[in-house]
Design a protein around this motif. Structure first.
Motif, PDB file in Angstrom:
ATOM      1  N   LEU A 123      45.348 -12.006   6.181  1.00  0.00           N
ATOM      2  CA  LEU A 123      43.939 -11.614   6.260  1.00  0.00           C
ATOM      3  C   LEU A 123      43.365 -11.467   4.847  1.00  0.00           C
ATOM      4  CD1 LEU A 123      41.508 -10.552   7.981  1.00  0.00           C
ATOM      5  CD2 LEU A 123      42.474  -8.258   7.648  1.00  0.00           C
ATOM      6  N   PHE A 171      37.680 -10.661  13.766  1.00  0.00           N
ATOM      7  CA  PHE A 171      39.045 -10.159  13.591  1.00  0.00           C
ATOM      8  C   PHE A 171      39.861 -10.353  14.869  1.00  0.00           C
ATOM      9  CE2 PHE A 171      42.150  -6.688  13.921  1.00  0.00           C
ATOM     10  CZ  PHE A 171      42.897  -6.923  12.780  1.00  0.00           C
ATOM     11  N   TYR A 193      42.727 -13.040  14.140  1.00  0.00           N
ATOM     12  CA  TYR A 193      43.896 -12.337  13.617  1.00  0.00           C
ATOM     13  C   TYR A 193      44.635 -11.533  14.685  1.00  0.00           C
ATOM     14  CZ  TYR A 193      41.933 -13.808   9.243  1.00  0.00           C
ATOM     15  OH  TYR A 193      41.444 -14.604   8.243  1.00  0.00           O
ATOM     16  N   ASN A 239      37.858 -11.211   5.523  1.00  0.00           N
ATOM     17  CA  ASN A 239      37.617 -12.573   6.011  1.00  0.00           C
ATOM     18  C   ASN A 239      36.301 -13.161   5.509  1.00  0.00           C
ATOM     19  OD1 ASN A 239      38.698 -14.797   7.317  1.00  0.00           O
ATOM     20  ND2 ASN A 239      37.612 -14.392   9.222  1.00  0.00           N
TER      21      ASN A 239
END
Length: 201
Positions: free
Chosen positions: A130, A190, A194, A156
């Motif tokens: 990240l 996110f 991720y 990000n």
């Protein structure tokens, strides 16, 4: 002039040298070496050095710098010129870059000072690399503890992905005891890019 190569295992050397102009370094009464606004160049970063050193090994020095490279700092820590136990923690990060201002006092018994983070970019390996950008932060430290405040940034590459944290790092030269409190906006970005990858393992 002073020229030093700070090396570890002869695989990496960090060049350190004084400037040829503007230095005021002298020996008084054959007892002490005084440095007044001596400009040290650490690779591509500059440090202003003031203080004194005697020939019995006593010293009191002040280091100041602006826009000092985070990369150069990590290279200095890697040489273990200042013994530390931070290598295991750095293993969680990669592609680290940025710079900071600092004002540090050190003598035979104590070290302390302040650091103002200007920017710090890195990738957090445990969270699928990240990318994080910190846009500011303040650090105070002494022999025993580092205090972190006003750390802010985003992840990000999107400013809507805001984050901030503060906390302390105790016993940072030995065992390292970290206590951080942070806040982050958990966005769809996110979750999709991720969190979903982590959940699939």
């Amino acid at each position: 002039d002073l020229n030093i190569n700070l090396c570890r295992d002869k695989k990496f050397c960090l060049p350190i040298k004084t400037s040829e102009k503007g230095d005021n370094t002298y020996i008084l009464n054959k007892e002490k070496l005084f440095l007044e606004n001596s400009n040290l160049k650490v690779d591509k970063s500059n440090v202003l050095l003031n203080g004194d050193v005697d020939f019995q090994g006593n010293f009191a020095l002040n280091f100041k710098g602006n826009n000092f490279s985070v990369v150069n700092l990590m290279e200095i820590l890697d040489t273990q010129v200042v013994e530390n136990n931070l290598e295991d923690y750095f293993a969680y990060f990669k592609d680290i870059n940025g710079n900071f201002d600092f004002d540090i006092d050190i003598n035979n018994e104590n070290i302390g000072g302040s650091v103002k983070l200007n920017n710090l970019a890195f990738k957090l390996i445990p969270l699928e690399n990240l990318p994080i950008l910190l846009t500011g932060g303040d650090v105070k430290f002494d022999n025993d503890k580092i205090t972190l405040k006003n750390f802010k940034g985003y992840y990000n590459g999107k400013k809507d992905n805001k984050m901030d944290f503060e906390g302390t790092v105790k016993d940072y030269l030995k065992s390292v005891d970290i206590d951080l409190i942070g806040n982050a906006a958990v966005t769809n970005d996110f979750a999709q890019n991720y969190l979903s990858k982590l959940a699939s393992y």
